[in-house]
Design a protein around this motif. Structure first.
Motif, short mmCIF file in Angstrom:
data_model
loop_
_atom_site.label_atom_id
_atom_site.label_comp_id
_atom_site.label_asym_id
_atom_site.label_seq_id
_atom_site.Cartn_x
_atom_site.Cartn_y
_atom_site.Cartn_z
N ALA A 62 9.66 61.13 12.54
CA ALA A 62 9.00 59.98 13.22
C ALA A 62 9.75 58.89 12.91
O ALA A 62 10.09 57.87 13.99
N TRP A 63 10.19 58.35 11.70
CA TRP A 63 10.76 57.25 11.28
C TRP A 63 11.97 57.40 11.95
O TRP A 63 12.45 56.17 12.17
N ALA A 64 13.01 58.41 11.72
CA ALA A 64 14.25 58.40 12.15
C ALA A 64 14.35 58.19 13.66
O ALA A 64 15.26 57.62 14.06
N VAL A 65 13.47 58.90 14.53
CA VAL A 65 13.56 58.66 15.86
C VAL A 65 12.96 57.37 16.19
O VAL A 65 13.92 56.49 17.03
N HIS A 66 12.21 56.71 15.65
CA HIS A 66 11.63 55.25 15.85
C HIS A 66 12.70 54.30 15.63
O HIS A 66 12.87 53.44 16.30
N ALA A 67 13.36 54.27 14.32
CA ALA A 67 14.37 53.62 13.96
C ALA A 67 15.53 53.79 14.96
O ALA A 67 16.26 52.63 15.30
N GLY A 68 16.05 54.86 15.47
CA GLY A 68 17.06 55.00 16.19
C GLY A 68 16.68 54.45 17.55
O GLY A 68 17.83 53.73 18.12
N VAL A 69 15.48 54.75 18.21
CA VAL A 69 15.14 53.88 19.60
C VAL A 69 15.51 52.67 19.28
O VAL A 69 15.88 51.91 19.99
N ARG A 70 14.79 51.93 18.15
CA ARG A 70 14.97 50.55 18.11
C ARG A 70 16.17 49.81 17.93
O ARG A 70 16.33 49.01 18.65
N ARG A 71 17.32 50.64 17.04
CA ARG A 71 18.30 50.19 17.19
C ARG A 71 19.01 50.29 18.28
O ARG A 71 19.93 49.31 18.69
N ALA A 103 17.68 49.77 21.23
CA ALA A 103 17.24 48.89 22.18
C ALA A 103 17.95 47.40 21.83
O ALA A 103 18.29 46.75 22.36
N ARG A 104 18.06 47.24 20.46
CA ARG A 104 18.77 45.96 20.03
C ARG A 104 20.32 46.06 20.33
O ARG A 104 20.86 45.00 20.79
N LEU A 105 20.82 47.16 20.27
CA LEU A 105 22.22 47.07 20.81
C LEU A 105 22.36 46.96 22.37
O LEU A 105 23.26 46.14 22.79
N ARG A 106 21.35 47.16 23.04
CA ARG A 106 21.46 47.13 24.53
C ARG A 106 21.11 45.63 24.90
O ARG A 106 21.83 44.98 25.90
N THR A 107 20.36 45.08 24.01
CA THR A 107 20.07 43.53 24.32
C THR A 107 21.18 42.74 23.83
O THR A 107 21.33 41.77 24.81
N VAL A 108 21.81 42.99 22.84
CA VAL A 108 23.25 42.41 22.43
C VAL A 108 24.19 42.29 23.50
O VAL A 108 24.85 41.45 23.59
N ALA A 109 24.33 43.59 24.00
CA ALA A 109 25.61 43.85 24.76
C ALA A 109 25.39 43.31 26.23
O ALA A 109 24.90 42.54 26.69
#
Length: 141
Positions: free
Chosen positions: A124-133, A135-141
């Motif tokens: 769950a941590w790995a999936v949540h962290a991956g989804v969050r990462r 989302a951050r990359l899409r926001t920056v781009a």
């Protein structure tokens, strides 16, 4: 930068809740599929891991701004608390009278479940962290 309570922050919380709700539904479906298609140790321990994944999804739904480590830690703590509660015998008594109690609380303590709850929390941590990462990359781009 949006201020706390702005529509951007609320929109983000709604997206997290939608994803967490979908994750919870997929986890329940996976648990039912494992129950229907497998048996033995695999089914038992997959169910234990999925139990924690479901709790993590529910924590993320209730606290959409929580960090992945906090979500996974809370899900793991709740899973362990339920498992140790089984040592009291109360869940066994409730499970005899209610199918819902049997699904939520189980009935008897099983030490190896503690490990498989940790596996579920790690997934769950790995999936949540991956989804969050992502989302951050899409926001920056």
């Amino acid at each position: 930068m949006p201020f706390r309570g702005s529509s951007s922050v609320r929109g983000s919380g709604l997206r997290v809740r939608a994803l967490a709700g979908c994750a919870a539904l997929l986890t329940v479906a996976a648990g039912l599929a494992v129950r229907a298609g497998a048996d033995g140790a695999f089914a038992k321990y997959a169910g234990s891991a999925l139990y924690t994944v479901l709790l993590c999804a529910l924590v993320a739904f209730c606290a959409p701004r929580a960090r992945p480590l906090a979500v996974a830690g809370t899900g793991l703590t709740l899973s362990w608390a339920v498992e140790f509660f089984q040592l009291t015998g109360v869940p066994a008594g409730l499970s005899e009278r209610s199918a819902v109690a049997r699904l939520v609380l189980g009935s008897t303590f099983n030490g190896p479940d503690l490990f498989w709850y940790a596996v579920g929390a790690a997934v769950a941590w790995a999936v949540h962290a991956g989804v969050r990462r992502g989302a951050r990359l899409r926001t920056v781009a």
